[in-house]
Design a protein around this motif. Structure first.
Motif, PDB file in Angstrom:
ATOM      1  N   VAL A   5       0.862  -1.177   0.000  1.00 50.09           N
ATOM      2  CA  VAL A   5       0.000   0.000   0.000  1.00 50.09           C
ATOM      3  C   VAL A   5       0.901   1.230   0.000  1.00 50.09           C
ATOM      4  O   VAL A   5       1.769   1.369   0.861  1.00 50.09           O
ATOM      5  CB  VAL A   5      -0.943   0.031   1.218  1.00 50.09           C
ATOM      6  CG1 VAL A   5      -1.797   1.295   1.192  1.00 50.09           C
ATOM      7  CG2 VAL A   5      -1.828  -1.209   1.239  1.00 50.09           C
ATOM      8  N   LYS A   6       0.692   2.106  -0.975  1.00 46.09           N
ATOM      9  CA  LYS A   6       1.570   3.261  -1.133  1.00 46.09           C
ATOM     10  C   LYS A   6       0.747   4.537  -1.282  1.00 46.09           C
ATOM     11  O   LYS A   6       0.048   4.710  -2.284  1.00 46.09           O
ATOM     12  CB  LYS A   6       2.443   3.076  -2.366  1.00 46.09           C
ATOM     13  CG  LYS A   6       3.458   4.195  -2.605  1.00 46.09           C
ATOM     14  CD  LYS A   6       4.082   4.060  -3.996  1.00 46.09           C
ATOM     15  CE  LYS A   6       4.839   2.753  -4.152  1.00 46.09           C
ATOM     16  NZ  LYS A   6       5.482   2.663  -5.491  1.00 46.09           N
ATOM     17  N   PRO A   7       0.775   5.447  -0.295  1.00 40.45           N
ATOM     18  CA  PRO A   7       0.112   6.740  -0.485  1.00 40.45           C
ATOM     19  C   PRO A   7       0.933   7.616  -1.423  1.00 40.45           C
ATOM     20  O   PRO A   7       2.144   7.751  -1.260  1.00 40.45           O
ATOM     21  CB  PRO A   7       0.059   7.324   0.929  1.00 40.45           C
ATOM     22  CG  PRO A   7       1.169   6.658   1.662  1.00 40.45           C
ATOM     23  CD  PRO A   7       1.363   5.309   1.047  1.00 40.45           C
ATOM     24  N   VAL A   8       0.273   8.183  -2.430  1.00 45.52           N
ATOM     25  CA  VAL A   8       0.941   9.034  -3.406  1.00 45.52           C
ATOM     26  C   VAL A   8       0.359  10.438  -3.299  1.00 45.52           C
ATOM     27  O   VAL A   8      -0.849  10.626  -3.438  1.00 45.52           O
ATOM     28  CB  VAL A   8       0.769   8.485  -4.826  1.00 45.52           C
ATOM     29  CG1 VAL A   8       1.376   9.439  -5.858  1.00 45.52           C
ATOM     30  CG2 VAL A   8       1.398   7.105  -4.949  1.00 45.52           C
ATOM     31  N   MET A   9       1.208  11.411  -3.019  1.00 45.87           N
ATOM     32  CA  MET A   9       0.767  12.793  -2.898  1.00 45.87           C
ATOM     33  C   MET A   9       0.514  13.377  -4.283  1.00 45.87           C
ATOM     34  O   MET A   9       1.338  13.251  -5.195  1.00 45.87           O
ATOM     35  CB  MET A   9       1.815  13.623  -2.162  1.00 45.87           C
ATOM     36  CG  MET A   9       2.072  13.171  -0.731  1.00 45.87           C
ATOM     37  SD  MET A   9       0.560  13.116   0.298  1.00 45.87           S
ATOM     38  CE  MET A   9       0.079  14.839   0.260  1.00 45.87           C
ATOM     39  N   LEU A  10      -0.626  14.030  -4.417  1.00 49.11           N
ATOM     40  CA  LEU A  10      -1.012  14.636  -5.680  1.00 49.11           C
ATOM     41  C   LEU A  10      -1.064  16.153  -5.518  1.00 49.11           C
ATOM     42  O   LEU A  10      -0.513  16.702  -4.564  1.00 49.11           O
ATOM     43  CB  LEU A  10      -2.357  14.069  -6.133  1.00 49.11           C
ATOM     44  CG  LEU A  10      -2.407  12.533  -6.230  1.00 49.11           C
ATOM     45  CD1 LEU A  10      -3.811  12.066  -6.531  1.00 49.11           C
ATOM     46  CD2 LEU A  10      -1.435  12.034  -7.291  1.00 49.11           C
ATOM     47  N   SER A  11      -1.705  16.839  -6.417  1.00 57.67           N
ATOM     48  CA  SER A  11      -1.739  18.301  -6.375  1.00 57.67           C
ATOM     49  C   SER A  11      -2.567  18.813  -5.206  1.00 57.67           C
ATOM     50  O   SER A  11      -3.488  18.149  -4.723  1.00 57.67           O
ATOM     51  CB  SER A  11      -2.313  18.841  -7.688  1.00 57.67           C
ATOM     52  OG  SER A  11      -3.630  18.371  -7.884  1.00 57.67           O
ATOM     53  N   GLN A  12      -2.246  19.994  -4.733  1.00 59.34           N
ATOM     54  CA  GLN A  12      -2.997  20.714  -3.708  1.00 59.34           C
ATOM     55  C   GLN A  12      -3.169  19.910  -2.432  1.00 59.34           C
ATOM     56  O   GLN A  12      -4.196  19.991  -1.752  1.00 59.34           O
ATOM     57  CB  GLN A  12      -4.368  21.136  -4.261  1.00 59.34           C
ATOM     58  CG  GLN A  12      -4.260  22.056  -5.477  1.00 59.34           C
ATOM     59  CD  GLN A  12      -5.615  22.414  -6.058  1.00 59.34           C
ATOM     60  OE1 GLN A  12      -6.597  21.721  -5.817  1.00 59.34           O
ATOM     61  NE2 GLN A  12      -5.660  23.500  -6.812  1.00 59.34           N
ATOM     62  N   GLY A  13      -2.142  19.129  -2.109  1.00 59.14           N
ATOM     63  CA  GLY A  13      -2.161  18.401  -0.845  1.00 59.14           C
ATOM     64  C   GLY A  13      -3.001  17.150  -0.835  1.00 59.14           C
ATOM     65  O   GLY A  13      -3.078  16.470   0.193  1.00 59.14           O
ATOM     66  N   ALA A  14      -3.655  16.817  -1.944  1.00 57.30           N
ATOM     67  CA  ALA A  14      -4.475  15.605  -2.005  1.00 57.30           C
ATOM     68  C   ALA A  14      -3.576  14.390  -2.184  1.00 57.30           C
ATOM     69  O   ALA A  14      -2.424  14.497  -2.614  1.00 57.30           O
ATOM     70  CB  ALA A  14      -5.473  15.700  -3.147  1.00 57.30           C
ATOM     71  N   SER A  15      -4.110  13.231  -1.854  1.00 62.58           N
ATOM     72  CA  SER A  15      -3.340  11.998  -2.016  1.00 62.58           C
ATOM     73  C   SER A  15      -4.250  10.864  -2.445  1.00 62.58           C
ATOM     74  O   SER A  15      -5.470  10.941  -2.299  1.00 62.58           O
ATOM     75  CB  SER A  15      -2.627  11.624  -0.711  1.00 62.58           C
ATOM     76  OG  SER A  15      -3.563  11.244   0.275  1.00 62.58           O
ATOM     77  N   ARG A  16      -3.634   9.827  -2.979  1.00 64.15           N
ATOM     78  CA  ARG A  16      -4.354   8.628  -3.386  1.00 64.15           C
ATOM     79  C   ARG A  16      -3.561   7.415  -2.906  1.00 64.15           C
ATOM     80  O   ARG A  16      -2.323   7.399  -2.993  1.00 64.15           O
ATOM     81  CB  ARG A  16      -4.507   8.569  -4.907  1.00 64.15           C
ATOM     82  CG  ARG A  16      -5.415   7.435  -5.394  1.00 64.15           C
ATOM     83  CD  ARG A  16      -5.249   7.143  -6.880  1.00 64.15           C
ATOM     84  NE  ARG A  16      -5.378   8.282  -7.738  1.00 64.15           N
ATOM     85  CZ  ARG A  16      -6.538   8.732  -8.245  1.00 64.15           C
ATOM     86  NH1 ARG A  16      -7.665   8.102  -7.929  1.00 64.15           N
ATOM     87  NH2 ARG A  16      -6.573   9.777  -9.047  1.00 64.15           N
ATOM     88  N   LEU A  17      -4.302   6.409  -2.399  1.00 62.33           N
ATOM     89  CA  LEU A  17      -3.668   5.161  -2.007  1.00 62.33           C
ATOM     90  C   LEU A  17      -3.524   4.264  -3.230  1.00 62.33           C
ATOM     91  O   LEU A  17      -4.510   3.978  -3.917  1.00 62.33           O
ATOM     92  CB  LEU A  17      -4.500   4.424  -0.954  1.00 62.33           C
ATOM     93  CG  LEU A  17      -4.480   4.939   0.481  1.00 62.33           C
ATOM     94  CD1 LEU A  17      -5.358   4.042   1.352  1.00 62.33           C
ATOM     95  CD2 LEU A  17      -3.061   4.968   1.025  1.00 62.33           C
TER      96      LEU A  17
END
Length: 465
Positions: free
Chosen positions: A337-349
């Motif tokens: 399981v890897k959290p990936v940081m996206l734009s504007q502080g959002a993230s996706r697992l």
């Protein structure tokens, strides 16, 4: 607006997820239309099918594995047969082909459609009588056609002038008269993915209605002393929810049917409207029940026949994925399981499982959407936007593009992806030399393997060096 299976939208994920995918109130909830009827979640949150837990299935059969609710599949076959009591309902082998499944479909009153020598061999091994088979395909080989004529399959759906000539020559040599249908390209643009829309002009299937090829092909079959023109066939695509396209298709088919019936000596018997009816993969899908589809198509055909001044022909229908698709889910184990940081502080697992595009190519091939749920436990964690991905060395190896899973999903958890009965195992591959998963059928509290798991030894056995 349709809502996500677990609740209404109450968060701003619009930049990261599709509009139909809402943040769930309860990330453990199941949407019934996505799952086989025998699937339920226990008080502890563990998914069960036919009384067996996914923990038991994973321990006995391993993961990944396709899990079939056989009672659910049989019930769907019966529902379509009952909705069309005066029609022939065909199960499409291409959706999923095994002896156990084809045998079950036949036992529940369905005909079986095949399009290759391999599918034909499985149907015969399952005990399906040849006269209950239909043979499709745009490039049937000489040997395939000969085998079909020798066996006396119920109908051969001709797709080219060359094929008509081949069938006629084989029939003359064998002294038999096979039933031949003409696949008509009716020029209807179904609202579906380009690769599964099959009745527009610019594609490989059928005889064009617009330029007169369909009429000419039917005339050639009718004029041959070695062939019997059994009727007309059309298929406008797959994963279709709106019957308006069938209305246009039926109108054009009936007009051609009436014209031919007035000109040929022997009466044609059948009109096949094809199928391609949609099933629910996610909460955005809203399929119609078979009874509603039957009522709608029956009115359409009757109205067109009345307008043409002919009696209604016997109908054939091919429900396709709606029979087997919802009866199966794929069981995976989470590896990383890897959290990936996206734009504007959002993230996706990014949740990686032990399968991927080798057991479900449809997301990569058609951009198909699927759902998923944590299957081995319940969770009180907040929902997190996740992407379920496979183990293959491809960025496009995505199993579920967008889904909310518990934020505490972890390695060792089991995930279940519903709606994987159609075109997943059938289109499976050994990419990266990954052996294909087994298919496990559950019925009456018992589980059995109906397609064995491939092994590395199987792969090496074919590699002759």
């Amino acid at each position: 607006m349709r809502i996500h299976e677990a609740g209404a939208m109450h968060g701003d994920f619009s930049a990261l997820s599709p509009a139909w995918l809402g943040v769930p109130d309860d990330v453990n909830a199941l949407l019934p239309q996505l799952w086989a009827s025998g699937v339920e979640r226990s008080d502890e949150g563990v998914l069960h099918i036919g009384g067996l837990s996914v923990d038991e299935l994973a321990t006995e059969f391993g993961t990944p594995a396709y899990v079939l609710d056989e009672d659910d599949f049989r019930a769907r076959c019966r529902a379509w047969a009952e909705a069309f009591p005066d029609a022939d309902v065909y199960y499409a082998s291409k959706a999923f082909c095994s002896k156990a499944v084809l045998r079950a479909a036949a036992e529940e009153g369905l005909m079986v459609d095949v399009c290759t020598a391999g599918e034909l061999a499985v149907a015969l091994a399952a005990g399906v009588e040849p006269n209950r088979l239909g043979y499709h395909g745009n490039n049937k080989s000489q040997s395939e056609l000969r085998r079909a004529v020798e066996l006396g399959v119920g109908r051969i759906v001709a797709d080219s002038y060359t094929e008509i000539e081949r069938i006629g020559a084989i029939a003359a040599e064998l002294g038999t008269r096979p039933h031949v249908m003409i696949r008509v390209n009716v020029g209807v643009e179904a609202h579906t993915h380009e690769y599964i829309a099959t009745a527009h002009e610019d594609q490989k299937f059928g005889f064009s209605l617009a330029d007169g090829d369909a009429y000419e092909a039917a005339r050639r079959v009718a004029a041959s002393p070695d062939l019997y023109l059994a009727g007309l066939h059309s298929h406008i695509g797959s994963q279709i929810f709106d019957t308006s396209a069938f209305e246009v298709s039926a109108a054009r088919l009936v007009r051609l049917f009436a014209k031919l019936q007035a000109e040929i000596d022997e009466p044609m018997g059948d009109l096949d409207l094809g199928g391609g009816f949609g099933m629910a993969y996610t909460s955005q899908d809203d399929p119609q029940p078979p009874s509603d589809i039957a009522a709608s198509l029956g009115k359409i055909v009757q109205a067109e026949c009345d307008a043409a001044g002919i009696g209604a022909p016997r109908l054939s229908i091919e429900p396709g994925r709606t029979l087997i698709g919802p009866a199966v889910f794929t069981l995976y184990e989470v590896g990383t399981v890897k959290p990936v940081m996206l734009s504007q502080g959002a993230s996706r697992l990014y949740v990686s499982v032990d399968g991927g595009m080798s057991d479900n190519i449809r997301p990569a091939l058609y951009d198909a959407s699927y759902s998923a749920t944590l299957a081995s436990r319940s969770s009180s964690a907040a929902p997190a936007l996740a992407r379920v991905v496979g183990k293959h060395c491809e960025a496009g190896d995505i199993v579920v593009k967008d889904e909310f899973l518990p934020a505490d999903v972890a390695p060792g958890d089991l995930l279940a992806v519903p709606g994987t009965g159609a075109y997943c195992r059938s289109m499976g591959s050994n990419y990266n030399h990954v052996p294909r998963p087994p298919v496990v059928a559950v019925r009456g509290g018992q589980a059995r393997v109906i397609l064995a798991r491939e092994t590395v030894d199987d792969l090496l056995r074919l590699d002759v060096g």
